[in-house]
Structures are given as structure tokens and as C-alpha cells.
Design a protein around this motif. Structure first.
Motif, short mmCIF file in Angstrom:
data_model
loop_
_atom_site.label_atom_id
_atom_site.label_comp_id
_atom_site.label_asym_id
_atom_site.label_seq_id
_atom_site.Cartn_x
_atom_site.Cartn_y
_atom_site.Cartn_z
N ASP A 41 0.82 -1.21 0.00
CA ASP A 41 0.00 0.00 0.00
C ASP A 41 0.86 1.27 0.00
OD1 ASP A 41 -2.37 1.35 0.00
OD2 ASP A 41 -3.06 0.62 1.93
N ASP A 42 0.59 2.17 -0.93
CA ASP A 42 1.21 3.51 -0.95
C ASP A 42 2.72 3.50 -1.16
OD1 ASP A 42 -1.37 4.33 -0.39
OD2 ASP A 42 -0.81 5.71 1.19
N MET A 43 3.28 2.44 -1.68
CA MET A 43 4.73 2.40 -1.91
C MET A 43 5.04 2.98 -3.29
SD MET A 43 7.39 -0.83 -1.82
CE MET A 43 7.43 -0.99 -0.03
N ASN A 44 5.86 4.03 -3.31
CA ASN A 44 6.18 4.65 -4.59
C ASN A 44 7.49 4.09 -5.15
OD1 ASN A 44 8.24 5.94 -3.18
ND2 ASN A 44 7.41 7.99 -3.41
N ASP A 45 8.14 4.84 -6.02
CA ASP A 45 9.33 4.34 -6.71
C ASP A 45 10.63 4.64 -5.96
OD1 ASP A 45 9.53 7.06 -7.06
OD2 ASP A 45 9.34 7.03 -9.24
N TRP A 46 10.54 4.89 -4.66
CA TRP A 46 11.76 5.18 -3.91
C TRP A 46 12.57 3.94 -3.56
CZ3 TRP A 46 11.22 9.66 0.20
CH2 TRP A 46 10.95 10.85 -0.48
N ILE A 47 12.05 2.75 -3.79
CA ILE A 47 12.77 1.53 -3.43
C ILE A 47 14.00 1.34 -4.32
CG2 ILE A 47 10.70 0.42 -2.52
CD1 ILE A 47 10.46 -1.11 -5.14
N GLY A 48 14.93 0.50 -3.85
CA GLY A 48 16.22 0.32 -4.50
C GLY A 48 16.19 0.09 -5.99
N PRO A 49 15.44 -0.89 -6.50
CA PRO A 49 15.48 -1.19 -7.93
C PRO A 49 14.98 -0.06 -8.82
CG PRO A 49 14.51 -3.01 -6.70
CD PRO A 49 14.62 -1.87 -5.76
N PHE A 50 14.24 0.90 -8.26
CA PHE A 50 13.69 1.98 -9.06
C PHE A 50 14.44 3.30 -8.87
CE2 PHE A 50 10.57 -1.26 -8.91
CZ PHE A 50 9.91 -1.19 -10.12
N GLY A 51 15.36 3.32 -7.92
CA GLY A 51 16.28 4.44 -7.79
C GLY A 51 15.69 5.76 -7.40
N GLY A 52 14.51 5.76 -6.77
CA GLY A 52 13.85 7.03 -6.48
C GLY A 52 14.42 7.80 -5.31
N TYR A 53 15.08 7.10 -4.39
CA TYR A 53 15.67 7.79 -3.24
C TYR A 53 17.03 7.17 -2.95
CZ TYR A 53 16.28 10.05 1.29
OH TYR A 53 16.78 10.82 2.33
N GLU A 54 18.07 7.96 -3.09
CA GLU A 54 19.43 7.46 -2.86
C GLU A 54 19.62 7.14 -1.37
OE1 GLU A 54 24.10 8.89 -3.42
OE2 GLU A 54 22.43 10.16 -4.11
N GLY A 55 20.03 5.92 -1.10
CA GLY A 55 20.27 5.51 0.28
C GLY A 55 19.14 4.73 0.91
N ILE A 56 18.05 4.49 0.16
CA ILE A 56 16.94 3.69 0.69
C ILE A 56 17.44 2.28 0.99
CG2 ILE A 56 16.18 2.93 -1.59
CD1 ILE A 56 13.75 3.82 1.20
N LYS A 57 16.92 1.68 2.03
CA LYS A 57 17.34 0.33 2.42
C LYS A 57 16.19 -0.64 2.16
CE LYS A 57 20.57 2.00 5.97
NZ LYS A 57 20.44 3.44 5.60
N THR A 58 16.28 -1.35 1.03
CA THR A 58 15.27 -2.34 0.66
C THR A 58 15.97 -3.61 0.15
OG1 THR A 58 15.10 -1.32 -1.54
CG2 THR A 58 13.45 -0.67 0.11
N PRO A 59 16.77 -4.26 0.99
CA PRO A 59 17.56 -5.41 0.52
C PRO A 59 16.73 -6.56 0.00
CG PRO A 59 17.57 -5.28 2.93
CD PRO A 59 16.98 -3.99 2.43
N ASN A 60 15.56 -6.77 0.54
CA ASN A 60 14.76 -7.92 0.12
C ASN A 60 14.07 -7.69 -1.22
OD1 ASN A 60 15.08 -9.66 2.59
ND2 ASN A 60 14.29 -7.78 3.53
#
Length: 463
Positions: A41-60
């Protein structure tokens, strides 16, 4: 040693084992796929594979991306929970059903719709849902032979803490185990630990990073406030946006509050912490699948139901037709089919999930579905593709996204056009420039020809 020197009994045993292996392999190839359907729910493109926020931690999520195909230009059909989920789960676009907003129950206007889980049940699958799959207010009991409802998550003793009403963020002094999403994922872990005689369709819906951003302190600690970066914005970004777009942005609402109360960094911190919490739960679920007997024969579909603004275009939340509100994380893994560590730049839509799963699982075709199977893009992420993505927000308001452009037309006829090759943040509206008339005309061919009247509304809807 010559073959003639090997005892006949040993040769016979070797042949039997060899033939058994062939039979097992053939049986595996003929097995029906299982499906793990992960909605966030409400997850945008900031996660790692989409590169939306530098330094985001989404290892899984990063690990899943390397396993399957990442769709870099994936979009929702509607930038709100209820219409997005209702449309992707029924295969009927918002502009066809009239379900445009969160306060419009979808089943009364789609009485005969066979939902995605219903279709899998009808075709011999064991089906279970847990957490937020449909919009909470309008969950469809008919779709679930077995369903585990959304558990309540802990909240601060006094709220709001930093924001107002549900628009709030704060760490909570609890363990992961106390959170609703943890309990939802437990349902999936337990499911994978059991023997299932039939192929299954398991839907797991996570609530975070939906507001309020209340997650355990340890996730906030991973994003020190002093290191938080605001999204890149430009002054007076709404100056060239038509009145219909400014009305949607509501710059004097959430954004004004954020600036006046100096909450921008704290809000970003809360959103990041909530994403990383969600990633941890996704990791628990995927680890359980990997350790189970179903790992090699289960399709994984992971997606966010829409995007989210954190100050871009002086806007917060979803409920808009710009890139940040409509772009979604979308990853698909299909054993033996999808490209390892694949990346596709084709414009796809969450409406494509239903026909794709029907295609991959070799169920009887449903021609009435309004999406397109992306099975070909799983095999070859760069395959030819002629389907711009359409997002709808309210009656007669649509955005068409090609690989190069975003074209928005509101119901009053006003327009926006952005060239993503040179303006990925959508800062310059080109719609009034005469040289782009042909571009707009071509993109307009993808606008829905049917604009259904608004479905009936109810008072309570939630976000």
C-alpha cells in the motif's frame, strides 16, 4: 571400465533412476504454477530497484529484482487505493466502471465481475487472501474461500505526533511482532509450511507504508534526520499547470502544513522507515517461500497499488496524475520464463496483472479483460510493445504515458505534456507549444473512449 564389465543389476538400477529423473522433470514442467501475489500500500518508486531515493534500504526487494523482471515504467490505473485495486482485480478500468475514488463501493456497479482470485478458484486453485488486497472498506468476501483480515497496528499513546489526523509520522515503542503486517506475513509463512494438494493462489497485502507512518524505532534509526534529503523540487512548479491540476495538488493543504511546521525531513524519514519496515516483512515472506517445497514452481508478482508524492508539485499523498502519483514498483518472477535480473523500459500497467497470470498459468482466456499480458516482456524485456499506459483520476481526467511523454487531459479540456527524456521531474509543461500538437494528437488516441458516470458514493472510505 567397459559397459560390459558393469553388473546387469547395476545397469538396470542406473537406467531406472535415469528414467525416474526424466519423469520428474517432465512432471515439473507439466505442473501448474502456484502464484504469490504481493500487494503493498502507498509504496512509490523510492525503493532500491527503481532508484527514487538514494540511500533507501530495501535489501529484500532488491534481491527479488535480481531474480525476476523489473518494470521501470509501470503505472497504476488510478492513483487511489480503491479504484486501483478494484480495477486490477476485476480487469475493468475505472473509466469503464465509474469507480474513480475511495468512497465508491465497486461491487454494486460490477455485480457480474469475476475477480482474479475468483477466477483462480473456478479453475481449480486453492485460494487464500491475507491483509489488504481490496480496499479495506470494500473487501469482497465472495473472492476469498479463506481470508485473514487486516490486523490493527500499535499507535503512539498520544496522536497526532507530528502531523494532523491520519497524516502523521512517529516511531512507536513496539516490536515487529506487534505490527499488523508482521501478523499478515505469518499467514503466508504458515501457508508455505503446509502440504497443498492443489496449485495455489496466495495473496498477501501489506499496509505500510500507508499513513500513518508508525513503525518501530529501529527503522527510524536507519535514517538519521540530519541525513534526510528532500525530493528535488522547483519553485513555482504549479505556475504552468492548469487550474484543474492545481486543484488536485491542493498546495494550501498538506504542503502548506509541512512547510509551516518544518516537517518535511521528518515526514520523509517516516516514509523511508515505513518502506524499510515493509521490506523486512517481504523478506520474511520470500525467505519462507525459498525454503519451502514450492520455491521452484511459484510465480511471484510484487507491486505497489499507486505512487506517492512527498512535496513534488507542492503535493502530498497520491490522488494526482503526475509521475510520482502514478508510477509504481512492479516486479514479476516466473520460474523458467522470466529473464534473470531483467529490466524492462516498456510502459505497462497494473491492469496487465490479471491477463498475465491467466496467460502464465494457462487458464482459459478472458477476452473481456482490459489489460494486456506482459508474458512476452518477461521472456524478452525489450520486446516490441505498443501499449501506452493510462491512469485515470476522477471522471474524464486521464494521463497517457508513453516511453518518452506524459500527456494529461482533464475533463475541462485543459492539458499538460512532459518530455521525460529531458524533463524527468515534469517541471516544464509543453502542452501549449504548437510544435507538440502532433505528439498530443498521437497520445490522445490512447485516451479511454468510454467515461462512465461516477459510481454511487458512501460517507466512510478511508484512504
Amino acid at each position: 571400465m567397459k559397459i560390459s564389465d558393469i553388473p546387469v543389476k547395476l545397469l538396470g538400477l542406473t537406467l531406472i533412476l535415469f528414467l525416474s529423473e526424466i519423469n520428474v522433470t517432465l512432471a515439473q514442467k507439466n505442473e501448474k504454477y502456484n502464484v504469490l501475489f504481493i500487494a503493498v500500500d502507498d509504496m512509490n518508486d523510492w525503493i532500491g530497484p527503481f532508484g527514487g531515493y538514494e540511500g533507501i534500504k530495501t535489501p529484500n526487494i532488491d534481491k527479488l529484482a535480481k531474480k525476476g523482471v523489473v518494470f521501470k515504467r509501470a503505472y497504476c490505473s488510478a492513483p487511489a487505493c480503491n479504484p486501483s485495486r478494484a480495477s486490477l482485480l476485476t480487469g475493468v478500468r475505472p473509466s469503464t466502471s465509474g469507480v474513480y475514488h475511495n468512497n465508491q463501493p465497486w461491487r454494486p456497479v460490477l455485480k457480474d465481475a469475476v475477480t482474479l482470485p475468483q477466477y483462480f478458484t473456478a479453475n481449480g486453485y486453492e485460494v487464500k487472501g491475507a491483509g489488504k488486497i481490496f480496499h479495506n472498506s470494500f473487501n469482497d468476501q465472495a473472492s476469498w474461500p479463506v481470508y485473514f483480515d487486516v490486523p490493527h497496528s500499535p499507535e503512539p499513546p498520544k496522536k497526532p505526533v507530528n502531523g494532523f489526523a491520519n497524516f502523521d509520522w512517529s516511531p512507536v515503542d513496539v516490536k515487529d511482532e506487534d505490527m499488523g503486517d508482521f501478523k499478515v506475513v505469518n499467514q503466508g509463512i504458515d501457508f508455505f509450511g503446509k502440504k497443498h494438494e492443489k496449485p495455489f493462489f496466495l495473496a498477501i497485502g501489506l499496509t505500510r507504508p500507508h499513513l500513518p507512518w508508525y513503525v518501530p524505532q529501529k527503522y527510524y534509526d536507519q535514517y538519521p534526520l540530519s541525513e534526510i534529503k528532500r525530493p528535488k523540487v522547483t519553485e513555482n512548479d504549479l505556475a504552468d499547470v492548469p487550474a484543474a491540476g492545481v486543484k488536485i495538488a491542493k498546495p494550501n493543504g498538506d504542503h502548506k502544513f509541512i512547510k509551516e511546521h518544518d516537517q518535511w525531513e521528518k515526514a520523509v524519514q517516516g516514509y523511508l522507515a515505513s518502506i524499510t519496515f515493509a521490506d523486512g516483512q517481504i523478506g520474511r515472506l520470500l525467505d519462507a517461500l525459498d525454503k519451502s517445497q514450492y520455491a521452484k514452481n511459484t510465480i511471484i508478482v510484487f507491486f505497489g497499488d499507486h505512487g506517492w508524492h512527498l512535496g513534488e508539485k507542492e503535493h502530498w499523498r497520491k490522488f494526482a496524475l503526475w509521475e510520482e502519483a502514478s508510477r509504481v514498483p512492479f516486479i514479476v518472477y516466473a520460474p523458467g520464463i522470466s529473464t534473470l535480473n531483467g529490466v524492462s523500459d516498456r510502459t505497462v500497467n497494473l491492469m496487465d496483472i490479471y491477463p498475465t497470470l491467466v496467460d502464465l498459468c494457462k487458464l482459459p482466456a478472458k477476452k473481456e479483460l482490459e489489460g494486456n499480458s506482459i508474458a512476452a516482456l518477461l521472456k524478452n524485456p525489450a520486446a516490441p510493445w505498443k501499449h501506452p499506459s493510462v491512469t485515470t483520476h476522477g471522471f474524464g481526467n486521464h494521463a497517457v504515458r508513453s516511453e518518452k511523454y506524459r500527456y494529461i487531459r482533464y475533463n475541462d479540456g485543459s492539458e499538460e505534456l512532459y518530455d521525460h527524456d529531458v524533463d524527468p521531474l515534469e517541471w516544464k509543461n509543453l502542452a501549449k507549444e504548437p510544435k507538440y500538437a502532433a505528439v498530443k494528437s498521437e497520445l490522445a488516441k490512447s485516451l479511454p473512449t468510454l467515461n462512465a458516470k461516477d459510481a454511487p458514493t458512501v460517507k466512510e472510505s478511508g484512504e
